[in-house]
Every structure is written in structure tokens, then in C-alpha cells.
Design a protein around this motif. Structure first.
Motif, PDB file in Angstrom:
ATOM      1  N   GLY A  61    -105.618 -12.478 -25.897  1.00 18.75           N
ATOM      2  CA  GLY A  61    -104.913 -12.828 -24.670  1.00 18.75           C
ATOM      3  C   GLY A  61    -103.678 -13.668 -24.899  1.00 18.75           C
ATOM      4  N   ASP A  62    -103.645 -14.415 -25.994  1.00 13.78           N
ATOM      5  CA  ASP A  62    -102.494 -15.277 -26.279  1.00 13.78           C
ATOM      6  C   ASP A  62    -101.217 -14.483 -26.510  1.00 13.78           C
ATOM      7  N   ASP A  63    -101.342 -13.209 -26.828  1.00 12.80           N
ATOM      8  CA  ASP A  63    -100.182 -12.380 -27.149  1.00 12.80           C
ATOM      9  C   ASP A  63     -99.870 -11.340 -26.093  1.00 12.80           C
ATOM     10  N   VAL A  64    -100.486 -11.441 -24.916  1.00  9.42           N
ATOM     11  CA  VAL A  64    -100.336 -10.409 -23.895  1.00  9.42           C
ATOM     12  C   VAL A  64     -99.730 -10.996 -22.625  1.00  9.42           C
ATOM     13  N   VAL A  65     -98.724 -10.307 -22.105  1.00 10.35           N
ATOM     14  CA  VAL A  65     -98.140 -10.632 -20.809  1.00 10.35           C
ATOM     15  C   VAL A  65     -98.174  -9.363 -19.977  1.00 10.35           C
ATOM     16  N   GLY A  66     -98.671  -9.484 -18.767  1.00  6.53           N
ATOM     17  CA  GLY A  66     -98.706  -8.346 -17.854  1.00  6.53           C
ATOM     18  C   GLY A  66     -97.601  -8.451 -16.830  1.00  6.53           C
ATOM     19  N   LEU A  67     -97.181  -7.309 -16.318  1.00 10.16           N
ATOM     20  CA  LEU A  67     -96.095  -7.247 -15.339  1.00 10.16           C
ATOM     21  C   LEU A  67     -96.402  -6.141 -14.360  1.00 10.16           C
ATOM     22  N   THR A  68     -96.269  -6.424 -13.077  1.00  9.87           N
ATOM     23  CA  THR A  68     -96.368  -5.367 -12.073  1.00  9.87           C
ATOM     24  C   THR A  68     -94.977  -5.120 -11.506  1.00  9.87           C
ATOM     25  N   PHE A  69     -94.701  -3.865 -11.204  1.00 11.26           N
ATOM     26  CA  PHE A  69     -93.430  -3.528 -10.573  1.00 11.26           C
ATOM     27  C   PHE A  69     -93.597  -2.248  -9.775  1.00 11.26           C
ATOM     28  N   SER A  70     -92.664  -2.007  -8.899  1.00 11.59           N
ATOM     29  CA  SER A  70     -92.608  -0.764  -8.141  1.00 11.59           C
ATOM     30  C   SER A  70     -91.165  -0.294  -8.142  1.00 11.59           C
ATOM     31  N   GLU A  71     -90.993   1.019  -8.183  1.00  9.78           N
ATOM     32  CA  GLU A  71     -89.622   1.545  -8.177  1.00  9.78           C
ATOM     33  C   GLU A  71     -89.003   1.510  -6.786  1.00  9.78           C
ATOM     34  N   PHE A  72     -89.807   1.199  -5.759  1.00 11.40           N
ATOM     35  CA  PHE A  72     -89.265   1.029  -4.418  1.00 11.40           C
ATOM     36  C   PHE A  72     -90.081  -0.023  -3.697  1.00 11.40           C
ATOM     37  N   GLY A  73     -89.454  -0.670  -2.741  1.00 11.33           N
ATOM     38  CA  GLY A  73     -90.147  -1.670  -1.939  1.00 11.33           C
ATOM     39  C   GLY A  73     -90.477  -1.101  -0.572  1.00 11.33           C
ATOM     40  N   GLY A 114     -88.137   0.582   1.228  1.00  7.91           N
ATOM     41  CA  GLY A 114     -87.185  -0.508   1.296  1.00  7.91           C
ATOM     42  C   GLY A 114     -86.547  -0.742  -0.058  1.00  7.91           C
ATOM     43  N   SER A 115     -85.735  -1.768  -0.135  1.00  9.31           N
ATOM     44  CA  SER A 115     -84.959  -2.009  -1.354  1.00  9.31           C
ATOM     45  C   SER A 115     -85.539  -3.102  -2.245  1.00  9.31           C
ATOM     46  N   ALA A 116     -86.472  -3.898  -1.749  1.00  6.30           N
ATOM     47  CA  ALA A 116     -86.978  -5.019  -2.532  1.00  6.30           C
ATOM     48  C   ALA A 116     -88.498  -4.977  -2.584  1.00  6.30           C
ATOM     49  N   ALA A 117     -89.040  -5.363  -3.749  1.00  6.87           N
ATOM     50  CA  ALA A 117     -90.490  -5.434  -3.935  1.00  6.87           C
ATOM     51  C   ALA A 117     -90.798  -6.582  -4.883  1.00  6.87           C
ATOM     52  N   PRO A 118     -91.987  -7.156  -4.777  1.00  8.58           N
ATOM     53  CA  PRO A 118     -92.334  -8.263  -5.675  1.00  8.58           C
ATOM     54  C   PRO A 118     -92.595  -7.779  -7.094  1.00  8.58           C
ATOM     55  N   ILE A 119     -92.311  -8.638  -8.032  1.00 11.48           N
ATOM     56  CA  ILE A 119     -92.664  -8.453  -9.439  1.00 11.48           C
ATOM     57  C   ILE A 119     -93.632  -9.580  -9.759  1.00 11.48           C
ATOM     58  N   MET A 120     -94.782  -9.227 -10.320  1.00  8.93           N
ATOM     59  CA  MET A 120     -95.752 -10.266 -10.681  1.00  8.93           C
ATOM     60  C   MET A 120     -95.973 -10.238 -12.185  1.00  8.93           C
ATOM     61  N   LEU A 121     -95.940 -11.407 -12.798  1.00  5.83           N
ATOM     62  CA  LEU A 121     -96.224 -11.562 -14.221  1.00  5.83           C
ATOM     63  C   LEU A 121     -97.518 -12.342 -14.359  1.00  5.83           C
ATOM     64  N   PHE A 122     -98.315 -11.994 -15.379  1.00  4.58           N
ATOM     65  CA  PHE A 122     -99.561 -12.714 -15.584  1.00  4.58           C
ATOM     66  C   PHE A 122     -99.912 -12.731 -17.059  1.00  4.58           C
ATOM     67  N   GLY A 123    -100.601 -13.786 -17.457  1.00  5.50           N
ATOM     68  CA  GLY A 123    -101.049 -13.938 -18.837  1.00  5.50           C
ATOM     69  C   GLY A 123    -100.917 -15.372 -19.292  1.00  5.50           C
ATOM     70  N   PRO A 124    -101.758 -15.781 -20.257  1.00  5.32           N
ATOM     71  CA  PRO A 124    -101.741 -17.168 -20.714  1.00  5.32           C
ATOM     72  C   PRO A 124    -100.466 -17.560 -21.457  1.00  5.32           C
ATOM     73  N   ALA A 125     -99.703 -16.592 -21.929  1.00  4.85           N
ATOM     74  CA  ALA A 125     -98.476 -16.913 -22.660  1.00  4.85           C
ATOM     75  C   ALA A 125     -97.360 -17.399 -21.733  1.00  4.85           C
ATOM     76  N   LEU A 126     -97.526 -17.208 -20.438  1.00  3.04           N
ATOM     77  CA  LEU A 126     -96.499 -17.642 -19.485  1.00  3.04           C
ATOM     78  C   LEU A 126     -96.581 -19.149 -19.293  1.00  3.04           C
ATOM     79  N   ARG A 127     -95.440 -19.749 -19.093  1.00  9.26           N
ATOM     80  CA  ARG A 127     -95.398 -21.191 -18.840  1.00  9.26           C
ATOM     81  C   ARG A 127     -95.192 -21.407 -17.349  1.00  9.26           C
ATOM     82  N   GLY A 128     -96.014 -22.241 -16.789  1.00 10.78           N
ATOM     83  CA  GLY A 128     -95.900 -22.533 -15.369  1.00 10.78           C
ATOM     84  C   GLY A 128     -96.631 -21.499 -14.540  1.00 10.78           C
ATOM     85  N   SER A 129     -96.586 -21.697 -13.250  1.00 10.83           N
ATOM     86  CA  SER A 129     -97.218 -20.761 -12.339  1.00 10.83           C
ATOM     87  C   SER A 129     -96.534 -20.864 -10.998  1.00 10.83           C
ATOM     88  N   GLY A 130     -96.907 -19.989 -10.132  1.00 10.00           N
ATOM     89  CA  GLY A 130     -96.359 -20.013  -8.798  1.00 10.00           C
ATOM     90  C   GLY A 130     -95.183 -19.077  -8.658  1.00 10.00           C
TER      91      GLY A 130
END
Length: 179
Positions: free
Chosen positions: A111-123, A137-153
Motif C-alpha cells: 500500500g505504501d507504493d499505491v495511489v488511486g485516482l478516480t476520474f470521469s471523461e464527462f461531468g 456537464g463539463s466538470a466532475a470530481p477527481i478523487m485520489l486515495f492511498g497512504p502515500a498521499l500527504r494530507g486529506s480533505g
């Protein structure tokens, strides 16, 4: 002569067999087993396979898994003011699959070496379209997850729901292709 074309096909077939064998070996490697239970969904099955391949020693830098169904032009919610419906079901499937994947990869050191990302080609647009859904629509959220990320929120600019373009779209503050 068709010698070069035939050699290309032969080489491609050989390479495909080599890659398939490497993937199969990683999936079946001793110690590649999943370390947690996953929900019984298509997305969870894909992430379960990714965790096994990573743990099995495949050094692929990027894996892409997919979940469909977010094209919710109608019945996005069951009724006005009711959050139950297709959108809630899809986000529940996403949440369950990601939660199991994170528990799996965090059960050991991978898990220390893995970062996940969600995306959509349309919002989706902000306003309901009259069919208990929303249009593209034109905008959609991008979510990143994983222990290698610094901070949250929340990182970035909050969307401005009062500053929509003439079609009812929010301004895109970060293009997912740039992340």
C-alpha cells in the motif's frame, strides 16, 4: 511477398503469449492472495485482481479499472429530495470496492507504493433535467486515495454553483488529464 507482415503477426502473437504468461504467473504467485474480503461487484473484482497482480510482482505502473452507469440522464435519484437511486447505488459500489482494495493493499507493505485516482471523461450539470436526472456537464470530481498521499480533505477550488455558463455547466478547475 508477405514475409514481413507474417513475421509481424508471429512476433505479436509471441509477445501476447509472453505477456499473458507473466500476468498469469503473477496472479498465481505464492503470496499474491488477497488479504481481505471484497464485495461481490464487478468493480471490486477488478480491484481484487489489481491487488493480486501488484502483490504477485507485476511492475506495471498504471492499472485502469472501470465502472459504468454514471450516464444518469434519468432516475439519478428516486424522486425530488430523495437521495436513493442509481447515483447512490453507483457511489456505494465505488466506495465498497475502494474500501476493500485499500484494506487489502494496506494489510502489508504494498500500500505504501499505491495511489488511486478516480476520474470521469464527462461531468454532470447542476440542474435536474426534468427526468430525475442530470445531463452531461463539463466538470466532475477527481478523487485520489492511498497512504502515500500527504494530507486529506478537499484540495483545489470549490465549485461555484452560482457561476454557471449559458448551458448550466460549472467551470472545470482541474482537467483530469493533467493530474
Amino acid at each position: 511477398s508477405h514475409g514481413s507482415e507474417l513475421q509481424y503477426i508471429t512476433n505479436t502473437d509471441s509477445a501476447a503469449n509472453t505477456y499473458a504468461a507473466a500476468i498469469e504467473n503473477a496472479f498465481n504467485a505464492n503470496g499474491a492472495e488477497n488479504l481481505t474480503t471484497y464485495p461481490d461487484t464487478d468493480l471490486a473484482d477488478q480491484l481484487k485482481t489489481v491487488a493480486r497482480l501488484i502483490r504477485g510482482g507485476i511492475e506495471t505502473k498504471i492499472y485502469m479499472v472501470t465502472i459504468g452507469g454514471f450516464d444518469t440522464h434519468n432516475v439519478q435519484n428516486q424522486a425530488s429530495g430523495d437521495i436513493e437511486g442509481m447515483h447512490t447505488e453507483l457511489l456505494t459500489e465505488l466506495s465498497g470496492a475502494v474500501d476493500a482494495f485499500m484494506a487489502d493493499i494496506n494489510a502489508d507493505s504494498i500500500g505504501d507504493d499505491v495511489v488511486g485516482l478516480t476520474f470521469s471523461e464527462f461531468g454532470r450539470r447542476v440542474a435536474e433535467n426534468g427526468s430525475s436526472g442530470t445531463d452531461h456537464g463539463s466538470a466532475a470530481p477527481i478523487m485520489l486515495f492511498g497512504p502515500a498521499l500527504r494530507g486529506s480533505g478537499f484540495i483545489g477550488k470549490h465549485p461555484e454553483l452560482t457561476n454557471l455558463d449559458k448551458k448550466g455547466n460549472m467551470a472545470n478547475t482541474t482537467d483530469f488529464r493533467s493530474v
